[in-house]
Design a protein around this motif. Sequence first.
Motif: not given
Length: 377
Positions: A197-205
Amino acid sequence: MKILFVAPRFHTNQVQIIKILLEKKHEVFFHVACIGATEDHSLVKPICYKQSWLSRLIEKKFDKGQSNKRFYFPDISAYWKAMKQLRPQIVVIRDPYKLFSQLAAFFALLIKARIIFYTQEDLLRSRSRKALLKQKLTINFFRAAWITPIKSSNSREEKGWHRYIYHVPLPVNICPEDACRKDIPNEGPKILMIGKYHQERKKHMLFLQALDNLKNRYLFSATIAGECANEEQLTRFMKIKAAAQDFELDDRVELKQNVPFNQMSTLYASHNIFVLPAVNEPYSISVNEAMGYGLPVICTDTCGTKINIYNGDNGFVIKSDSLEELTTSLESLLSNYRKLNQMRIKTLQYAREYLSGDAFYLKFARVTRERFSIIIN
């Protein structure tokens, strides 16, 4: 045969490797720099040796509060004693240029163990003269082999590359075909995404935005699963949860935290599609794990595991950060259940042929045979 793995931590992508080696009657040991919160130690219990005072000093000066343990190495005399006592015949070392890796490689050389370095880099990538020389010198000095699970092309010839660098796939569990024959639920296909969850690069949004684009046209439900073990991860988790509510997706999207590894099989088996919109992902084992359960995969062109995806056959490779391509790829699966089922069959066939424990062991045995003249059964 006694095989030792040395790595920053016991990552989930090592579980099936350990399983197949144990099934083949090898003894397996694991030394790590740290132990993660969601690891499964049912097959092997990793050992984290007490950190050297010098390592702590270097870490304090250069790591600036980071937690990836890149400057970790154990007490030198204690670790040498442990290595002599264990006396493995093969030592597989992750990230060969870390201090811990170099120490383990040097001690392995002293006890005349066979050394295999392991990285997640494209076997056929272009290398600068400096990088290629560094890699060759490391292989020659330690009389080692070097393996990677990434090979960008199955057709390009390998002439000109160092003969001791090999492609060895990371194996995953392959679900029996009968168990993968899933009917589409009445509420539509179930979509799964996994990413810390803390990695923005995973692109949850970005994933939520794509679902928002499709929610009024198609039936579906989705699950996002990720590690949430510290304050940074919790903060990001709450932002993602709030975004799902803002998109009015909270009745369609379930957010899961810290799913134990031994429960991941149930998660994969209960879904129909896998999505990983992450950018600059070296090699995502979750993509391969999903394929092992017959889930067509959507991933980006900067994900190392894209090598296993053939567009329209067992999934889609989309442009990184492209909301349009992510939405279109999802729509092609949500709108055509027949196509989704055909891709499920092809996905499982591919996984069985290229990502199984047998596929791994065949390649691993080739490495020990060609580099070290060791025949393993």
